[in-house]
Design an enzyme around this catalytic site. Sequence first.
Site, PDB file in Angstrom:
ATOM      1  N   LYS A  57      24.543  42.030  41.518  1.00  0.00           N
ATOM      2  CA  LYS A  57      25.357  41.021  41.111  1.00  0.00           C
ATOM      3  C   LYS A  57      26.574  40.571  41.827  1.00  0.00           C
ATOM      4  CE  LYS A  57      28.164  44.228  38.278  1.00  0.00           C
ATOM      5  NZ  LYS A  57      28.497  44.705  36.511  1.00  0.00           N
ATOM      6  N   ARG A  99      29.880  45.115  24.278  1.00  0.00           N
ATOM      7  CA  ARG A  99      29.599  43.574  24.962  1.00  0.00           C
ATOM      8  C   ARG A  99      28.344  43.068  24.617  1.00  0.00           C
ATOM      9  NH1 ARG A  99      31.404  44.689  30.966  1.00  0.00           N
ATOM     10  NH2 ARG A  99      29.069  45.110  31.235  1.00  0.00           N
ATOM     11  N   TYR A 140      56.395  29.548  55.123  1.00  0.00           N
ATOM     12  CA  TYR A 140      57.014  28.997  53.828  1.00  0.00           C
ATOM     13  C   TYR A 140      57.867  29.631  53.151  1.00  0.00           C
ATOM     14  CZ  TYR A 140      52.706  25.709  54.423  1.00  0.00           C
ATOM     15  OH  TYR A 140      52.004  24.763  54.745  1.00  0.00           O
ATOM     16  N   MET A 192      47.575  29.646  53.481  1.00  0.00           N
ATOM     17  CA  MET A 192      46.073  29.725  53.205  1.00  0.00           C
ATOM     18  C   MET A 192      45.277  29.990  54.019  1.00  0.00           C
ATOM     19  SD  MET A 192      43.918  26.329  51.690  1.00  0.00           S
ATOM     20  CE  MET A 192      44.679  26.499  50.093  1.00  0.00           C
TER      21      MET A 192
END
Length: 395
Positions: free
Chosen positions: A60, A158, A288, A332
């Site tokens: 998964k 669940r 920044y 980023m």
Amino acid sequence: MEKKTVYNITNSIAISEEEAVNCNIPEVNKAEINLSQLKRNFDIIQGFLKPNTKFMAVLKGDAYGHGIRPIAKELINLKCDVFGVVRLIEAFTLRKAGIKTPIMLLAPISPSQAAWVIRYNIIPMVDSEEIVEALDQSASQNDTIVKLHVKINTGLNRYGVNPENAVKFIREIHEKYLHVQVDGVYTHFQDPDYNPDFTHKQIECFNNIIFQLQKQKLRPRIIHAANSTGIIRYPEAHYDMVRCGTLLFGLEHEQGQRNMPKGIKTLMELKGRIMKVRTIRAGEAGGYGSTFVAKKDSKVAIIAFGYGDGISRGWKEVLVAGKRVPVVNYFMDGLMVDISNIDETVKELDEAVIVGNQGDESITWLEACKSLGSYVDEQIQCITERVPKKYFYEK
């Protein structure tokens, strides 16, 4: 360590895998994935199992961020019995890649998805009669029989049929439906790392259901419960098959509570190129927001691995020239690191290591994630698609 690269997978938006194999794309960062270590991990885990115990590799989340198709193909070579996924799209991806190995869905489907399960020959998990009915109807239309696994809720709360209803639910499937077959029954542990008492209660509850099924001649072919921790710590729960995800990829928990078997290691290292080296004068800011202000004249390097590539703010250190250096600013597309204390000449396009080994130093996934207050399996899946994956065998 010498490496033999077998293939690269580059950003699928820009280029296909076939094109990536046949051309040399300039890369500013990469995730290196060690297929030799995957085999070692697989073999070590097999050593915990009794003969004939089936092995489900849980793939998964794009094989925990490692790439579902190449990992699955390698596991086929290792004779893995079953692949476990959670989303239908993951199962479709494997089938579209030509993979014939049995694939099981570990989460429920909707009735409208029943036809797709049959079309792609996927083993569904069921915990409601509505889904069984939809599967039976679709299988009847296709003149086939669907093998399914019933999930029992022994405490995770669940998915799954509650224990008091489990035997009746399975018996009614046998009695009412001609085109579905209960091939498996399973449960999932709630807290096997930290709460062994509750885990043993879950096993006891599950064993009671299996006993009742045996008495009524309803025991299915495959019983399974053990996940990665269960494989190591609860051998009584191995039954007919185990499900292995994080352990296969060497992913430790935040405090290392699992006590990883000797030789199990992570497969993935992260590396980025140094794109710029510059000096920042005392009192000047770097990056920044003026979050880094040089207290003295400082040499910094910009590394092409930022939060757009999956690195979280708060990442503490990376390796440059085989030494640890602090991260002082994030953006980023990169990290700014302070390399003032490195005596060696550091130049543009040198390689920095985000996670992995360089020289005598190393930064592990567990170490990095502890500093972030995160889990390894959570953080490793944050690595984005634009980071090329390079798969290799050790020579």
